[in-house]
Design an enzyme around this catalytic site. Structure first.
Site, PDB file in Angstrom:
ATOM      1  CB  THR C 141       3.398  -5.291   5.511  1.00 36.10           C
ATOM      2  OG1 THR C 141       2.500  -6.268   4.943  1.00 36.10           O
ATOM      3  CG2 THR C 141       3.003  -3.940   4.955  1.00 36.10           C
ATOM      4  CG  ASP C 143       0.463  -8.829   3.846  1.00 42.47           C
ATOM      5  OD1 ASP C 143       0.808  -9.823   3.195  1.00 42.47           O
ATOM      6  OD2 ASP C 143       0.361  -8.824   5.082  1.00 42.47           O
ATOM      7  CD  GLU C 238      -2.215 -15.285   3.077  1.00 43.72           C
ATOM      8  OE1 GLU C 238      -2.144 -16.275   3.792  1.00 43.72           O
ATOM      9  OE2 GLU C 238      -1.476 -14.294   3.224  1.00 43.72           O
TER      10      GLU C 238
END
Lengths: 364, 364, 364, 364
Positions: C141, C143, C238
């Site tokens: 990921t 993230d 984001e």
């Protein structure tokens, strides 16, 4: 023949990669070869409006080291407006050209080197003519829309950044079976879109210079699918025509829905016409910035040296230019007039079509 | 006018970045536009010596995807020797040209696209003339020494790799107060050294084309020190002249000590003349490899498409070339004859001198 | 102990750089070391819904060459939905888990390697438990929000892309005296924003984990100006909180004006509070794509080899992980539970504050 | 608790990427957070031998801007020798440690931050103990051979440069059917070779820690050929053992022929054993230089901030370190003792073997 001159240098309009390499070359040539003094004027013509004029003496020690490799301009630049119709705080416009001319006089400049695109060079030339200034121009613009030179400072790096974005979008497009739309800069010229699109393996390139249709795009994407590939890359110029041939950079609306820009609007049209999962990337200001690539550094260096040589030979009102591996010089007036859009039947459009890229409808 | 052709393509001589982009463009144009068949011949003319001839049919599906971004050549290449005087295992040389010609006939080629430098193109042309083959040439060489074209495939990427090496050597040179010598490729032409040297901020560039002296180098380094900088970057072409003007690529000895190459020999001379701590880097084969940069991909694509178009129009014995933002074509014979060394008083040498770089002794 | 196994591998969820390096390592280890058969399942669990199951046998020859260097996943991936509540064309949701389980049985898999983030691994684990499948998980990921592993595949490359964007925005920000806002990915975790912001020289970093105020940002920018610098770099995650602490990813409106996303909304707030000329870049999908950097390739390779070794030792329901220069393995269930947000008083937040970066309000 | 301190900072030993990021972080934290004074000492301990001591006051304005992105060290560094046995012009060695200690006293330092590898930190610690100096150490070495920290400043960038070289050698190796040998740095530890070899797709990695045989290498290359691949990539550590297990960095001779280094010697052995066309690249100093990659910038920043915090808390004789996403600190003495060679049965060696890479003979 050229002892004791004092010259000014300024960067005008949008910044780009390679401006510092120009400044470095000008300083080395003027100071080391000719023993002149170089004054760096800050923030383009804007610095000439202030009193005292905002400037600094530039010595080789200031431009040694890493400046060659740094993007942007150490002198600063600004887009705050045409000095012949300068936007005032109260909303009116004012002719401030005489202030700029008197700023140059105050500095006692024998000559001025202006680094700019067509708009900036046109303004600088008008100032030079009204004020009796000795001007030499150096072309810079990521849009590469200046005529009479093969290339302007900043273009090659901008194309590299846009190409790299396509290199990064390709695997994620393929992994998710998506259509990836990349919106790039270039103002009214499609050079960045066309060059990066070919270099980055695009399937569709939409330009300001060539009309296109949603059907044309959709056909190309269907063709790709028929060949067993499940993704596509689309490059859209920021001023691409709208389908049917209209002009971009206006509001993009489709019924009640509004789109943030040409890229997202076209992404929507493609998704609708093909059913493809579509994602849009707007590359924006990263195209301007970053370290200049070798070619931009090389051309910038050649331009800077040659601009100083022109002054040494008393040749003014000329712009340095690149032609067939050589630096040359041309009248500024001619260069500005010779706007260089993408040639609709030129080498790169033909190359794109030869690679199977949809670049809009063929000219009948 | 051009239906049903079968064309061959081969890559010859040293590999470089952008060859695959040429192959991709040739396949797309020939198959998609003209519905021809494209045979990829393996390992240059070498594949034509084997029976059956080593080749494979190339379809758009084979060149889709990442091949555009990959260095080297998927067809393979080789330097194993001139087919007119081919080195045999027993040490003798043999004329094997007829075998190659008959290999082409065996494949039933209507035309052959040869991608090579001046040496390869000269051999291919001789083969074409003796065998009645329809040849189109595409210029590739990191050395950029082919005349009549502004640039050959592979050069721009090689300059970028060499420039990047200088970008990496600069901070370590500065941190340790060293003179860093970088030896780069280029065979008998100094183009890579000169372009990368300017773009990478070199202080000294030694070329095959311009004689230089150890004194000249040492003076430049002393000058730099006098200005308060304690390091220097020196770029040496692999075929740089020796001090005094002799020819390089021989044994480098100084009394009893032997040096591994021109770079380490010159490093030794500089260390001796200046007392500077000196380190030498030989960049080697990384200059050939790696992903082609955007300009190489663009030019390669334009060359590939145009080469196929030449065949479509029955224009043979021609080499595609780049000139002023356009692809053109010229007689192969003329291109080979027009060897392009560094012009000793051309734009780049003048630019280098304008930046204070020592590039050998000025022409009297 | 492990002869004759047949294992499956699939990539699930959003793609990222390094997935192909995992696949390559799995194939090499399983086939070369253990002589097993590896089946690559296409498009994540989606391929298991089709009959016949979409898959292909993976041999070392398929993963040799450039796959190590390529972004994305050659197996494809998809986000089309949770198989336990699969979105049907008619708008309803359906439990299709048994189809996936029977797909695995159809392939006769001894074990399944699933490469995914926390969501994908949770779904795969539930499928494995319901269907009696032997599952090993590999964390990926961008993230980096998976607990119990220092790093997941794809994160390091995403940080590098975002950092490079800041390197390019810095000179153009400086040249034009602008505040540049960069919106980066990361879903509900601020890892990319925080790491790239520190590495890229940001002045302000806004995260999902730490509340911030417009005043805090404006103060930092005023401080910078007071120190004589005229530009600033702002990184926005984001899912950054809104000023005051609300949640992002909703509609951004300010009176009548609507903004395209959190980045442009925050850009507007900064412009209003400081009077600064502000530009916004939304980096988007380029963060996922592109060639994995060396660390991602290394970790991916170690993960792939270790995952196969776990199967060889009959250790299932475990996720490979990275800890202190070593590959380890942990229970998948624990890894999913241990969500790793940015620690609000951890090393990187403390580092950012130590550098003078505004990262939201200090915890009282 | 910490008002009014004056601290010194110096960089010692070989330079690497990320040193400037450390300096920047130290200055920001010390000056902005604590209002201390920071003195940058020039050229490592060397600057402390001169009178007046060579140093400069470092303010945030000096480390703002691009220093974060620049390789090397703005303070300079040197390897001129151990101050306890300093090489004098007359060839003798002299203990100059008291001069360095008195230099520190002259500057009135409350504490000293020393950035160095194990050798430099050992010397600085001895100086600190003899002179009663308050020392905090920051680990930097491209070799990554310092224990008790996962990573030292400079390593990640060096691995990236070496990996990129492999990415560039791969296509040219494939095009010419060659064995490419890449010699990389790392002193007595094989970390760079091992990490870059795995990340860059090597087929053979030769380390100082693991004995290997020419037969082992030749077998691997024959195996590759048998699988239909005609090229191979070999990474050789600069201190790789010789075949049979001897020690490298001596004269490499084979009968009458002498080789320039371990890389070219091994290249010769491989060519002889396999008949393969072999080329050797010695990467050299480009591994040290260049812009630090994001991870090096991040770790360097965390190290710099934490080092200052240690001083603020009066914790001396400690080295900052990286462990599991966090900055920690350990006794310098322990860190120096815990030399970190490649673990011969660790994760990366196991990973390499799992990928089919020959990394020397397995431990019986």
């Amino acid at each position: 023949m050229s002892s004791g001159k004092r010259i000014g240098i300024l960067t005008s309009g949008g910044d780009c990669a390679g401006l510092n390499a120009v400044i470095r070359a000008v300083v080395h040539r003027a100071v080391t070869t000719y023993s002149w003094q170089v004054l760096g004027i800050e923030e383009g013509t804007h610095g000439l409006l202030d009193r005292p004029v905002r400037h600094r003496v530039l010595l080789p020690a200031h431009v040694d080291g890493n400046i060659l490799r740094q993007g942007g301009t150490v002198l600063g630049t600004t887009n705050k407006g045409d000095p012949f119709a300068y936007p005032m705080p109260d909303g009116t416009k004012k002719d401030r050209s005489q202030e700029i001319i008197s700023g140059c006089k105050e500095l006692g400049l024998d000559a001025l080197i202006g680094i700019g695109g067509d708009g900036s060079l046109a303004i600088l030339r008008r100032l030079a003519q009204e004020g009796g200034l000795n001007l030499v121009g150096i072309p810079k613009t990521i849009d590469n829309d200046l005529g009479l030179t093969e290339v302007s400072v900043g273009y090659d790096t901008a194309v590299a950044v846009a190409t790299e974005a396509l290199d990064r979008l390709q695997p994620t497009a393929a992994s998710h079976a998506r259509v990836m739309v990349l919106e790039v800069m270039g103002r009214d010229a499609g050079h960045i879109a066309l060059a990066a699109g070919i270099a980055g393996g695009a399937d569709v390139i939409l330009l300001p210079e060539i009309p296109w249709t949603v059907d044309g795009v959709a056909n190309r994407i269907r063709q790709i699918r028929a060949q067993g590939r499940n993704f596509a890359l689309v490059v859209v110029s920021e001023a691409a025509t709208l389908p049917g041939g209209g002009k971009a950079r206006q509001e993009f609306t489709d019924g009640q829905k509004r789109y943030g820009g040409i890229g997202s609007y076209i992404g929507h049209l493609i998704a609708e016409a093909t059913g493809a999962e579509t994602r849009v990337t707007v590359l924006g200001h990263v195209q301007r910035g970053g370290s200049p690539n070798p070619r931009d550094r090389l051309i910038a260096s050649a331009f800077g040296v040659h601009a100083v040589d022109l002054i040494a030979h008393g040749k003014y009102d000329r712009m340095v230019a690149w032609s067939n591996r050589k630096v040359i010089d041309v009248p500024i007036a001619d260069a500005i007039k010779a706007y260089a859009a993408v040639e609709v039947d030129g080498t790169l459009v033909r190359t794109a079509r030869g690679l199977g890229i949809y670049v809009g409808e063929p000219i009948a």
